[in-house]
Design a protein around this motif. Sequence first.
Motif, PDB file in Angstrom:
ATOM      1  N   VAL A   1      -3.606  -2.372   8.925  1.00  0.00           N
ATOM      2  CA  VAL A   1      -3.326  -3.735   8.466  1.00  0.00           C
ATOM      3  C   VAL A   1      -1.865  -3.863   8.060  1.00  0.00           C
ATOM      4  N   ASP A   2      -1.310  -2.830   7.438  1.00  0.00           N
ATOM      5  CA  ASP A   2       0.115  -2.855   7.095  1.00  0.00           C
ATOM      6  C   ASP A   2       0.978  -2.964   8.361  1.00  0.00           C
ATOM      7  N   ALA A   3       0.626  -2.194   9.386  1.00  0.00           N
ATOM      8  CA  ALA A   3       1.381  -2.254  10.636  1.00  0.00           C
ATOM      9  C   ALA A   3       1.266  -3.635  11.274  1.00  0.00           C
ATOM     10  N   VAL A   4       0.078  -4.211  11.230  1.00  0.00           N
ATOM     11  CA  VAL A   4      -0.113  -5.564  11.753  1.00  0.00           C
ATOM     12  C   VAL A   4       0.749  -6.554  10.980  1.00  0.00           C
ATOM     13  N   SER A   5       0.823  -6.398   9.667  1.00  0.00           N
ATOM     14  CA  SER A   5       1.644  -7.301   8.851  1.00  0.00           C
ATOM     15  C   SER A   5       3.103  -7.250   9.289  1.00  0.00           C
ATOM     16  N   GLY A   6       3.606  -6.016   9.495  1.00  0.00           N
ATOM     17  CA  GLY A   6       4.983  -5.884   9.953  1.00  0.00           C
ATOM     18  C   GLY A   6       5.199  -6.504  11.316  1.00  0.00           C
TER      19      GLY A   6
ATOM     20  N   ASP B   1     -11.162   5.918   8.484  1.00  0.00           N
ATOM     21  CA  ASP B   1     -11.508   5.813   7.072  1.00  0.00           C
ATOM     22  C   ASP B   1     -10.731   4.672   6.434  1.00  0.00           C
ATOM     23  N   ASP B   2     -10.905   4.509   5.111  1.00  0.00           N
ATOM     24  CA  ASP B   2     -10.279   3.379   4.420  1.00  0.00           C
ATOM     25  C   ASP B   2      -8.757   3.405   4.553  1.00  0.00           C
ATOM     26  N   ALA B   3      -8.166   4.603   4.453  1.00  0.00           N
ATOM     27  CA  ALA B   3      -6.713   4.710   4.550  1.00  0.00           C
ATOM     28  C   ALA B   3      -6.221   4.306   5.936  1.00  0.00           C
ATOM     29  N   ASP B   4      -6.983   4.646   6.962  1.00  0.00           N
ATOM     30  CA  ASP B   4      -6.604   4.259   8.321  1.00  0.00           C
ATOM     31  C   ASP B   4      -6.612   2.741   8.488  1.00  0.00           C
ATOM     32  N   ILE B   5      -7.647   2.110   7.971  1.00  0.00           N
ATOM     33  CA  ILE B   5      -7.729   0.653   8.063  1.00  0.00           C
ATOM     34  C   ILE B   5      -6.559   0.018   7.322  1.00  0.00           C
TER      35      ILE B   5
ATOM     36  N   LEU C   1     -11.751  -4.183   9.642  1.00  0.00           N
ATOM     37  CA  LEU C   1     -10.479  -4.258  10.356  1.00  0.00           C
ATOM     38  C   LEU C   1     -10.174  -5.687  10.770  1.00  0.00           C
ATOM     39  N   ALA C   2     -11.151  -6.376  11.338  1.00  0.00           N
ATOM     40  CA  ALA C   2     -10.929  -7.754  11.787  1.00  0.00           C
ATOM     41  C   ALA C   2     -10.522  -8.650  10.631  1.00  0.00           C
ATOM     42  N   ALA C   3     -11.177  -8.484   9.495  1.00  0.00           N
ATOM     43  CA  ALA C   3     -10.829  -9.304   8.333  1.00  0.00           C
ATOM     44  C   ALA C   3      -9.397  -9.036   7.893  1.00  0.00           C
ATOM     45  N   GLY C   4      -8.995  -7.757   7.888  1.00  0.00           N
ATOM     46  CA  GLY C   4      -7.644  -7.416   7.477  1.00  0.00           C
ATOM     47  C   GLY C   4      -6.596  -7.943   8.428  1.00  0.00           C
ATOM     48  N   VAL C   5      -6.846  -7.817   9.720  1.00  0.00           N
ATOM     49  CA  VAL C   5      -5.889  -8.299  10.724  1.00  0.00           C
ATOM     50  C   VAL C   5      -5.757  -9.819  10.646  1.00  0.00           C
ATOM     51  N   ARG C   6      -6.875 -10.510  10.512  1.00  0.00           N
ATOM     52  CA  ARG C   6      -6.819 -11.970  10.436  1.00  0.00           C
ATOM     53  C   ARG C   6      -6.074 -12.418   9.185  1.00  0.00           C
ATOM     54  N   ALA C   7      -6.288 -11.722   8.073  1.00  0.00           N
ATOM     55  CA  ALA C   7      -5.577 -12.081   6.840  1.00  0.00           C
ATOM     56  C   ALA C   7      -4.079 -11.847   6.988  1.00  0.00           C
ATOM     57  N   ALA C   8      -3.701 -10.731   7.609  1.00  0.00           N
ATOM     58  CA  ALA C   8      -2.287 -10.436   7.809  1.00  0.00           C
ATOM     59  C   ALA C   8      -1.633 -11.461   8.722  1.00  0.00           C
ATOM     60  N   ALA C   9      -2.322 -11.848   9.792  1.00  0.00           N
ATOM     61  CA  ALA C   9      -1.788 -12.853  10.708  1.00  0.00           C
ATOM     62  C   ALA C   9      -1.638 -14.200  10.011  1.00  0.00           C
ATOM     63  N   ALA C  10      -2.620 -14.557   9.193  1.00  0.00           N
ATOM     64  CA  ALA C  10      -2.550 -15.829   8.473  1.00  0.00           C
ATOM     65  C   ALA C  10      -1.394 -15.823   7.476  1.00  0.00           C
ATOM     66  N   ALA C  11      -1.203 -14.699   6.789  1.00  0.00           N
ATOM     67  CA  ALA C  11      -0.129 -14.617   5.805  1.00  0.00           C
ATOM     68  C   ALA C  11       1.238 -14.772   6.452  1.00  0.00           C
TER      69      ALA C  11
END
Length: 450
Positions: A414-419, A406-410, A340-350
């Motif tokens: 991350v999609d919600a964080v991106s938005g 699960d994977d779908a939740d993560i 989760l942390a990796a996904g959130v950080r990637a979304a924030a960076a993008a």
Amino acid sequence: MHTENTECTAFQGDLDLPRSRAANERLHALIPGGAHTYAKGDDQYPENLAPVISHGHGAHVWDVDGNRYIEYGSGLRSVSLGHAHPRVTEAVRRQLDRGSNFVRPSIVEVEAAERFLATVPTAEMVKFAKNGSDATTAAVRLARAATGRPKVAVCADHPFFSVDDWFIGTTPMNAGVPAPTGDLTLAFPYGDLAATEDLLTRHRDEVACLILEPATHTEPPPGYLAGLRDLADRHGCVLVFDEMITGLRWSEAGAQGLYGVVPDLSTFGKALGNGFAVAALAGRRDLMERGGLRHPGDRVFLLSTTHGAETHSLAAATAVLTTYTEEGVTARLHHLGERLAAGVRAAAAAAGVADHVVVRGRASNLVFATLDENGRPSQRYRTLFLRGLLAGGVLAPSFVVSSALDDADIAQTVDAVSGACAVYRKALDNGDPTPWLGGRPVKPVFRRWA
């Protein structure tokens, strides 16, 4: 630059919660603050976007309006296995037709104590309660009795220890607490052994205990916990670890099991019951027995509550401890948190907001910071971010994971964080997030005025 643009004030998928709004009005009419825990208050959420929960299962909850959310920080970090976990609910169900409370101890009490002490072998005795405040207050009382000293030293960098006067008297919400009571509680900074030794020297032979969370969103500096252990020994203090959060999440045996530093007393709760009401005070036999019947000294009124040993919650705690040790739950929490942390950080960076949406903490206990244009914590930007998460079906006052994700939740998170981060970037460029807040900003829990 401040540009009012009504076309950008709504998030895609923004919620309409008429039943939740009506339920919140009912809550405020009958319950002070509209919730039984201040951290669950609707002031902690964007205006008109505070869902009232109908039910939950696994990592998901549903509100009274029928919306489903991925939930983080469930039950203020207490539901770490997911809602209605089958091993826990089955253990409770077995007790339902056997009675819940008796005039003498039940066999469930000793079974729960045996399981707890097998899981946390650094403790020698344990006593159960219903909430963490009772456990930490019992630890303070026990330390005062054992040392004959009046003062308590709490870690100033940790937000909460108890609803009782000895701690609440030190917060901005100190109305109703006599000033002399608050004056008996001192504060020391986390990670600074020299400052703590200075405090103990200035208040020589007055401090009964040092109480702190052994770790939070930062790891203890090398040698810090061992150094506190040495300070407590040299100054005759009782060392108390508040493991309400670190218990089970850091390791099955808590932070003391992970870092190898043994406190005199420790308190557990939250994850211990997976949502059922149970907490524990544990520690050295010679200290704990002062609250018992097999010692020659003055008796300490340690913990004695009508519902402290209610069988359903103790059965739940036993099932939780068994599940953690048999299924490697702590390792799974860390794995999920890392993803989760990796996904959130990637979304924030993008989105170009990596310096403003910041994930912190141990992987099993992630929190996020929302920083303004100047890098300062901002309740207004937190409001914007929470609003974006809710629009994406994510209920997340923190990013504290449960093992039911699960994977779908993560991926959805991350999609919600991106938005949310895309709007965050617009607000930063605008120089003011107000057009995207939808109302008043969220508020800190500890504040003097409502």
